[in-house]
Design an enzyme around this catalytic site. Structure first.
Site, PDB file in Angstrom:
ATOM      1  N   TYR A  11       0.812  -1.223   0.000  1.00 25.73           N
ATOM      2  CA  TYR A  11       0.000   0.000   0.000  1.00 25.73           C
ATOM      3  C   TYR A  11       0.847   1.275   0.000  1.00 25.73           C
ATOM      4  O   TYR A  11       0.313   2.372  -0.137  1.00 25.73           O
ATOM      5  CB  TYR A  11      -0.905   0.032   1.230  1.00 25.73           C
ATOM      6  N   HIS A  70      -4.273   6.338  -1.361  1.00 27.01           N
ATOM      7  CA  HIS A  70      -4.902   6.266  -0.040  1.00 27.01           C
ATOM      8  C   HIS A  70      -3.886   6.528   1.074  1.00 27.01           C
ATOM      9  O   HIS A  70      -4.285   6.792   2.207  1.00 27.01           O
ATOM     10  CB  HIS A  70      -5.521   4.877   0.128  1.00 27.01           C
ATOM     11  N   TYR A  88      -5.566  -1.342   9.419  1.00 31.09           N
ATOM     12  CA  TYR A  88      -6.002  -0.814   8.131  1.00 31.09           C
ATOM     13  C   TYR A  88      -6.812   0.461   8.321  1.00 31.09           C
ATOM     14  O   TYR A  88      -7.318   0.757   9.398  1.00 31.09           O
ATOM     15  CB  TYR A  88      -6.784  -1.870   7.353  1.00 31.09           C
ATOM     16  N   ASN A 102      -9.782   1.530   7.679  1.00 34.46           N
ATOM     17  CA  ASN A 102     -11.120   1.534   8.261  1.00 34.46           C
ATOM     18  C   ASN A 102     -11.125   1.159   9.745  1.00 34.46           C
ATOM     19  O   ASN A 102     -12.179   1.141  10.369  1.00 34.46           O
ATOM     20  CB  ASN A 102     -12.066   0.618   7.466  1.00 34.46           C
ATOM     21  N   ASP A 120      -6.493  11.546   2.359  1.00 33.45           N
ATOM     22  CA  ASP A 120      -6.780  11.720   0.946  1.00 33.45           C
ATOM     23  C   ASP A 120      -8.217  12.204   0.785  1.00 33.45           C
ATOM     24  O   ASP A 120      -9.087  11.879   1.580  1.00 33.45           O
ATOM     25  CB  ASP A 120      -6.559  10.406   0.190  1.00 33.45           C
ATOM     26  N   ASN A 163     -13.614   6.031   5.165  1.00 35.36           N
ATOM     27  CA  ASN A 163     -13.691   5.075   6.264  1.00 35.36           C
ATOM     28  C   ASN A 163     -12.719   5.356   7.402  1.00 35.36           C
ATOM     29  O   ASN A 163     -12.995   5.029   8.556  1.00 35.36           O
ATOM     30  CB  ASN A 163     -13.503   3.650   5.745  1.00 35.36           C
TER      31      ASN A 163
END
Length: 188
Positions: free
Chosen positions: A15, A20, A66, A68, A93, A114
């Site tokens: 990631y 994100h 993560y 969320n 973001d 989220n």
């Protein structure tokens, strides 16, 4: 009193370069300015850098969960460092701003984000400072999920790097001169 600056993103190398993760990129820049390196704070399931930023005691934080699930780490960091929501800055973001745009604000909804939703649920309020890093909307019919989890295109990388520097400047401005003057200087 301490400031807590949280960069939103997802952990792990797959990631790292994604849209994100712009919050992580900005906190990397801030850590470099502070002369610090992220280290683990197991009590909060987060990585942190602690030191002075804009002349104020500041903790940079990144959840090791993560996006969320970011709220648990943010809530734990706020308790650990005795930080009130007024001294929390979240960098994230923003789909509704074009790439190259930056906006600072206090409060507001989560707009489908989220990470913001998780923070609001965990700390019981949305009244904290935000640095909104524009990433634009996906082209055509590309699903939002796919778009935010892709790296910036080569043609976008320079612009993203410039905004990363500006977002770091905006965080320092929020700490040193407050929201109103920061909005005048950075909200384009």
């Amino acid at each position: 009193m301490t400031w807590l600056v949280v960069g939103l993103g997802n952990p792990g190398p797959s990631y790292a370069a994604t849209r994100h993760n712009v919050g992580y990129h900005v906190t990397d820049e801030l850590a470099a300015r502070m002369g610090g390196r992220f280290s683990s704070l197991k009590a909060a399931r987060a990585d942190i850098v602690s030191g002075l930023l804009a002349g104020e005691r500041t903790v940079l934080g990144r959840s090791r969960a993560y996006m969320n699930e970011s709220g648990g780490a943010v809530s734990s960091l706020m308790k650990y460092y005795d930080v009130t929501p007024e001294r929390l800055i979240v960098i994230h973001d923003e789909l509704d701003l074009p790439l190259g745009s930056l906006r600072c604000k206090s409060g507001g909804g989560d707009n489908g984000h989220n990470g913001l939703k998780s923070i609001r649920q965990s700390i019981g309020t949305g009244d904290f400072l935000r640095v909104r890093f524009g990433i634009g909307r996906p082209p055509g019919q590309q699903p939002v999920h796919d778009f935010v989890l892709k790296p910036f295109a080569k043609t976008e990388r320079t612009e993203a790097d410039i905004v990363t520097q500006e977002a770091a400047d905006a965080v320092e401005s929020l700490i040193s001169v407050g929201l109103e003057k920061t909005q005048s200087a950075f909200n384009s």
